[in-house]
Motif scaffolding. Sequence first.
Motif, short mmCIF file in Angstrom:
data_model
loop_
_atom_site.label_atom_id
_atom_site.label_comp_id
_atom_site.label_asym_id
_atom_site.label_seq_id
_atom_site.Cartn_x
_atom_site.Cartn_y
_atom_site.Cartn_z
N MET A 1 6.97 -3.64 -7.10
CA MET A 1 8.16 -4.38 -6.90
C MET A 1 9.10 -3.01 -6.77
SD MET A 1 9.88 -7.21 -9.30
CE MET A 1 11.35 -8.07 -8.58
N SER A 2 9.65 -3.19 -5.53
CA SER A 2 10.57 -1.85 -4.95
C SER A 2 11.62 -2.25 -4.20
CB SER A 2 9.66 -0.79 -4.36
OG SER A 2 9.60 -0.79 -3.11
N PRO A 3 12.61 -1.57 -3.95
CA PRO A 3 13.46 -2.01 -2.91
C PRO A 3 13.11 -2.07 -1.40
CG PRO A 3 14.53 -0.22 -4.26
CD PRO A 3 12.71 -0.17 -4.59
N TYR A 4 11.88 -1.80 -1.45
CA TYR A 4 11.22 -1.78 0.37
C TYR A 4 10.18 -2.61 0.32
CZ TYR A 4 14.02 2.59 -0.58
OH TYR A 4 14.83 3.53 -0.79
N ARG A 5 9.24 -2.80 -0.60
CA ARG A 5 8.23 -3.73 -0.39
C ARG A 5 7.72 -4.37 -1.96
NH1 ARG A 5 1.86 -3.30 1.78
NH2 ARG A 5 1.49 -5.39 1.58
N SER A 6 7.85 -5.61 -2.22
CA SER A 6 7.27 -6.35 -3.48
C SER A 6 5.92 -7.09 -3.00
CB SER A 6 8.41 -6.78 -4.08
OG SER A 6 9.41 -5.95 -4.37
N PHE A 7 5.00 -6.91 -3.82
CA PHE A 7 3.89 -7.80 -3.69
C PHE A 7 2.94 -8.06 -4.84
CE2 PHE A 7 2.42 -3.67 -2.48
CZ PHE A 7 1.19 -3.52 -2.99
N VAL A 8 2.22 -9.06 -4.85
CA VAL A 8 1.29 -9.24 -6.01
C VAL A 8 -0.20 -9.42 -5.24
CG1 VAL A 8 0.72 -11.26 -7.49
CG2 VAL A 8 3.03 -10.72 -7.18
N THR A 9 -0.93 -8.95 -5.92
CA THR A 9 -2.39 -9.02 -5.32
C THR A 9 -3.35 -10.09 -6.25
OG1 THR A 9 -3.38 -7.25 -6.93
CG2 THR A 9 -2.18 -6.54 -4.98
N GLN A 10 -4.38 -10.57 -5.58
CA GLN A 10 -5.34 -11.23 -6.21
C GLN A 10 -6.60 -10.80 -5.95
OE1 GLN A 10 -3.14 -12.73 -3.72
NE2 GLN A 10 -1.55 -13.08 -5.37
N GLY A 11 -7.58 -10.79 -7.09
CA GLY A 11 -8.78 -10.46 -7.17
C GLY A 11 -9.19 -8.77 -6.76
N ARG A 12 -10.34 -8.70 -6.85
CA ARG A 12 -10.86 -7.10 -6.45
C ARG A 12 -12.09 -6.92 -5.90
NH1 ARG A 12 -10.55 -2.33 -11.11
NH2 ARG A 12 -9.00 -3.90 -11.95
N PHE A 13 -11.86 -6.58 -4.72
CA PHE A 13 -12.90 -6.54 -3.60
C PHE A 13 -13.90 -5.24 -4.11
CE2 PHE A 13 -14.82 -4.46 0.16
CZ PHE A 13 -15.54 -5.45 0.49
N CYS A 14 -13.18 -3.95 -4.30
CA CYS A 14 -13.93 -2.96 -4.67
C CYS A 14 -13.15 -1.98 -5.23
CB CYS A 14 -14.68 -2.42 -3.35
SG CYS A 14 -13.70 -1.40 -2.23
N ALA A 15 -13.65 -1.09 -6.26
CA ALA A 15 -12.84 0.02 -6.81
C ALA A 15 -13.14 1.39 -5.94
CB ALA A 15 -13.22 0.08 -8.34
N ILE A 16 -12.31 2.17 -6.15
CA ILE A 16 -12.15 3.51 -5.79
C ILE A 16 -12.35 4.43 -6.92
CG2 ILE A 16 -10.92 5.45 -4.30
CD1 ILE A 16 -11.66 3.18 -2.66
N GLU A 17 -13.55 4.88 -7.11
CA GLU A 17 -14.02 5.65 -8.03
C GLU A 17 -13.85 7.38 -7.92
OE1 GLU A 17 -17.95 4.01 -8.68
OE2 GLU A 17 -17.33 2.39 -9.70
N THR A 18 -13.86 7.81 -7.02
CA THR A 18 -13.79 9.40 -6.71
C THR A 18 -12.49 9.71 -7.25
OG1 THR A 18 -15.40 9.31 -4.87
CG2 THR A 18 -13.81 11.17 -5.24
N PRO A 19 -12.40 10.79 -7.90
CA PRO A 19 -11.26 11.35 -8.57
C PRO A 19 -10.24 11.86 -7.44
CG PRO A 19 -13.08 12.26 -10.13
CD PRO A 19 -13.57 11.54 -8.77
N ALA A 20 -9.08 11.55 -7.48
CA ALA A 20 -8.08 12.20 -6.52
C ALA A 20 -7.61 13.32 -6.30
CB ALA A 20 -6.92 11.18 -6.44
N GLY A 21 -8.40 14.41 -7.12
CA GLY A 21 -8.05 15.52 -7.04
C GLY A 21 -8.19 16.37 -5.55
N SER A 22 -9.02 15.78 -4.95
CA SER A 22 -8.93 16.37 -3.26
C SER A 22 -8.47 15.34 -2.65
CB SER A 22 -10.63 16.47 -3.12
OG SER A 22 -11.20 15.17 -2.91
N GLY A 23 -7.62 14.35 -2.98
CA GLY A 23 -7.07 13.43 -2.45
C GLY A 23 -6.22 13.72 -0.91
N HIS A 24 -5.77 15.23 -1.13
CA HIS A 24 -4.85 15.71 0.03
C HIS A 24 -5.81 15.96 1.24
CE1 HIS A 24 -6.00 19.16 -2.63
NE2 HIS A 24 -5.76 19.79 -1.55
#
Length: 367
Positions: A1-24
């Motif tokens: 919930m922010s000044p720019y976009r606010s939303f609610v999600t439902q359910g979980r299709f899939c998880a992202i399991e790889t650590p984000a240390g290499s995310g850049h």
Amino acid sequence: MSPYRSFVTQGRFCAIETPAGSGHQREGMFQRELRHAFRRARNAGIERPVVVGAIPFDADRPPSLFIPQSSHGFDRQTFLQGRNVRGGALPQVIEKVERPLEHDFRRMVAQAVEATGQQRLSKVVLSRLLDITTREPVDTAALMRRIVAQNPASYNFHVPLDDGALLGASPELLLRKIGRRFYSTPLAGSARRDAEPDRDAAAGRQLLDSAKDRYEHQLVIDQMREVLSPYSEGLNVPSEPGLVNTPTLWHLATAIDGDVADPEVNALSLACLLHPTPALCGAPTDRARRLIRTLEPFDRDLFGGMVGWCDEEGNGEWVVTIRCARVAGNQVRLFAGAGIVPASTPESEWRETGVKLNTMLSAFGLH
């Protein structure tokens, strides 16, 4: 919930399991898994898939990220005006435990001050926890409504976890990207607000004039500029900070913006590039991180990390995971940190972290 976009999600299709240390890194394992997950979601009939969740302070550890089955947006102002967001009564608190205790935290700060005076380390951020036990399990939806009511202008979040939820009201935008345009508003340097308007305004002016806080803030801005410059066109970094406030604190803030040089760079990639900023870790980053591991008697886990969203087009919004709580049944853990520089004192940093904890304590009626 922010000044720019606010939303609610439902359910979980899939998880992202790889650590984000290499995310850049565009061709790193994290970004490759993310692209694959987006393709799977789209092929499964999910229109405009989005990844949501939290990344830990130590980005080499597994994240709490997933692509939901669906999501729907809402207008924040309409939400605040159109319904009762205060929630009902919360369970009775039966125990509070500080980690570390006050004298141990002060000793940590004294050691950090000594380390920052040795030129090899300019700043380090130290944190403390408050563990709360309630008589009955906490209704996180009710707690979230109270947090929103008390912090309507913050970046408010509620992230489901395997053992509970992460929720809070962060004042700090790490990275927002829409199209090629990106924005960041790092905070560093803070002062307690006052209920009396004239004294409150004076506290803000005093923060702007504070040499110690301006020094701490400039360390953050200089590193942000250094990190973002190679990836940016038209990078704008104001020469002077401004003030932002929460119900409990004034903060020094600098609003940074620019365009990405490579249109293929997504919001999560830029956020991973910045994380952790000196505002939550220190400078230089590697030395500060090593000292944090030495001095703090706990694992920060998701605290001090980042929380937000990114869509398949590369748009997204990520905030620093502060002014937050982790809730599991009747166990609640709160987190607060303070930037330590040569001019810091153990007493003032203990007080500052206490004021920051008040955001969440107030949500429990414990201010």
